[in-house]
Scaffold this active site. Sequence first.
Site, PDB file in Angstrom:
ATOM      1  N   GLU B  50       0.821  -1.214   0.000  1.00 39.53           N
ATOM      2  CA  GLU B  50       0.000   0.000   0.000  1.00 39.53           C
ATOM      3  C   GLU B  50       0.854   1.263   0.000  1.00 39.53           C
ATOM      4  O   GLU B  50       0.473   2.292  -0.555  1.00 39.53           O
ATOM      5  CB  GLU B  50      -0.938   0.033   1.208  1.00 39.53           C
ATOM      6  N   PHE B 112     -11.547  -7.140  13.825  1.00 42.21           N
ATOM      7  CA  PHE B 112     -10.493  -7.644  12.955  1.00 42.21           C
ATOM      8  C   PHE B 112     -10.151  -6.584  11.910  1.00 42.21           C
ATOM      9  O   PHE B 112     -11.015  -6.021  11.260  1.00 42.21           O
ATOM     10  CB  PHE B 112     -10.976  -8.925  12.265  1.00 42.21           C
ATOM     11  N   GLN B 113      -8.905  -6.305  11.730  1.00 47.52           N
ATOM     12  CA  GLN B 113      -8.417  -5.308  10.787  1.00 47.52           C
ATOM     13  C   GLN B 113      -9.065  -3.935  10.969  1.00 47.52           C
ATOM     14  O   GLN B 113      -9.350  -3.234  10.006  1.00 47.52           O
ATOM     15  CB  GLN B 113      -8.594  -5.804   9.332  1.00 47.52           C
ATOM     16  N   LYS B 162     -17.578  -0.740   5.651  1.00 43.27           N
ATOM     17  CA  LYS B 162     -18.073  -1.745   4.712  1.00 43.27           C
ATOM     18  C   LYS B 162     -19.579  -1.655   4.509  1.00 43.27           C
ATOM     19  O   LYS B 162     -20.067  -1.729   3.385  1.00 43.27           O
ATOM     20  CB  LYS B 162     -17.687  -3.128   5.221  1.00 43.27           C
ATOM     21  N   MET B 471      24.239   9.446   3.040  1.00 41.24           N
ATOM     22  CA  MET B 471      24.136  10.743   3.701  1.00 41.24           C
ATOM     23  C   MET B 471      24.462  10.630   5.185  1.00 41.24           C
ATOM     24  O   MET B 471      25.165  11.465   5.749  1.00 41.24           O
ATOM     25  CB  MET B 471      22.734  11.326   3.502  1.00 41.24           C
TER      26      MET B 471
END
Lengths: 170, 560
Positions: B50, B112-113, B162, B471
């Site tokens: 993602e 969940f999630q 959802k 760096m």
Amino acid sequence: MRHIITVIVENKFGVLARVSGLFSSRGYNIDSLTVGETNDPSISRMTIVVKGDDSILDQVMKQLNKLVDVIEVSDLPRDLSVRRELCLIKVKCDNVTRTEILEIANVFRAKTVHIGHTSLIVQITGTEDKINGFIKLMEPFRIFELARTGIAAMIRNNDDTSINEPDEQE
Amino acid sequence: MKLSGSEIFIECLRKENVDVLFGYPGGVVIPIFDKLYDAHDIRFILTRHEQGAAHAADGYARATGKTGVCIATSGPGATNLVTGIATAYMDSIPVVAFTGQVPMSLIGTDAFQEADITGITRPITKHNFLISETNKIADIISEAFYIASTGRPGPVVVDLPKDVSTGIIDFEWPEKPSVPKGYRIPKYADSEVIREAAESIEASEKPFVYTGGGIIISGAGRELLTFAERINAPVTTTLMGLGGFPASHPLWVGMPGMHGTYTANMAFTGCDLVIAIGARFDDRVTGKIEGFAPGAKIIHIDTDPAAIAKNVKVDIPVVGDAKAVLEQLLEVVEKRERNGWNEYIDQLKASHPVTYDNEPGIVKPQYVVEQIYEATGGDAIITTEVGQNQMWASLFYKFDKPRRFISSGGLGTMGYGFPAAIGAQTGMPDAVVFDIAGDGSIQMNIQELTTAVEQKLPVNVAILNNRYLGMVRQWQEMFFNRRYSATDIAIQPDFVKLAEAYGAHGIRVDKPENVREAIERAISIQGPVFMDFVVNREENVWPMVAPGAPISEVMEGRSS
């Protein structure tokens, strides 16, 4: 220096979290924050007391204005605004001290909202200074609990016909 | 007409002219993906993380000027977008990120999630929304795009539970798109302020124009050029503003700040008037504030009032859109002739060019960037990762046009460049796109090789491979006695074999004479290419201003 700002916001989910999050993430010092609905329930009014110099105040106001839910931000100068606060104090009392406490409360035009055998609750409204003064006088009796609302404030209108209620003195 | 939340969602994307969506599916967004399956007019690009989707949407936005769009599922999908959202936030990039959410009734139950993405992204978004009812989808999406793309742009997160996406309602499209109440977009400045600014410009002997990303966002390149030529003032462009003013123009003095040019930093130090347009006086540019532009009055033109007088004292604040304000100034500002100040600046430019020491037989990272510049005619889209690779890209590739240099300036996100290049190439399919990377950064979103292969995006990745986190190593060399703690990354994959394993092309170069042909070969290959340039290990970025030092103290790294 302490400044009072009013913030008019859209009463949307999360707006309080947004405003307080802004303060914490940028490290500004809030002394108090009150919020409530206005006569239009889709709009709320917040009154925030901020500690800092003029440049901090400037940044605070600009950052608040950036928030999409914020409609208006104003700084309330001391001499042009009415400021009030409400405080509930639960004070220890017994048969001897009760009358003394009630006498002091009377002088401050505070209301007694609960009386019990061992404690009583006083409700006082007024300026911050008045409330601070009252609390100091209650301390020797032992304060069990203290709840202050923080300041609600508003600009006085500059018409000649308006009635200015004098700020209550101690 | 009866529509489901997902159908309304897809139609909203169409109304916003979205033709590309980057993302990754998951449980709570399956209903949306089901509708996306039939939407052949919207190209969905499946990234492999993602974070890649967020950076791709961002790179797409920077390259095209359109709003980038990405979608992820709830919980870990949403949290994986966070770095990409913060990157877009710091650089003011228009991105709308959709995240699925557990059903409304489960919110707050540690389902969940489930993740409180609106809470998590509140400080790193311009605004965010949780859509609580199906009939609010259209209004909210319209507001989200409006907020993301106007004024000072920024990422907007829209959280979609959802059940809201599966809900079916009788829906009528609103006649007018919804616009938030308290949201103002500054355009023209007060004419009084313009007059004051013009007077200061006329009174100054040593004006200096300091420009940033705001010029590019506003599309103010032409106005800026006319303005700078009229007042004959030297111009600097920050990292975010590269290409906003042509680097090949004689008035350009280079990028300012910590790794900026000697001339740009001395111009700040010696000028008597700073005209700042669309730039925010970031600490990388100002160095020690007390020593910054000591003799100068400051005019600050910006669309965001909060950016003005945030870090430095401003004498004339001008709130407005860069292009609009420049138009206003051009109506009143008089022509200035060249004077001793211009001579001084030209002299500095000539005597302090940005250079490096070439050594025979060694591939120098700066040489690679120069060769990319020449092979592409200075016209490619260049994305970068973060660190030495980023600084060399900004110093050795000269940008004459906007929306060609795409780099994470504010957040400095390693792993940004490759997915951003994918996004840029998607938005500009005919462009030549290069990601100038370090060997550390490229490993952070390496999985996007599959995305590039699948989508047939001919992105060219030039890895300046010094087997170090360059760096940080440079700082450790300069300030920590060469104690290279956790920066030796010589243990790494064979990037050529790795590219091939992913189905892409890989080219290794360890001799300077092979650099140019490798670049040209990469450009001609019709697919993604990794070029592994084996460069010398301990090359430093110069010029440099030490942290905490004023920008007048520029270290050039060698005796000039």
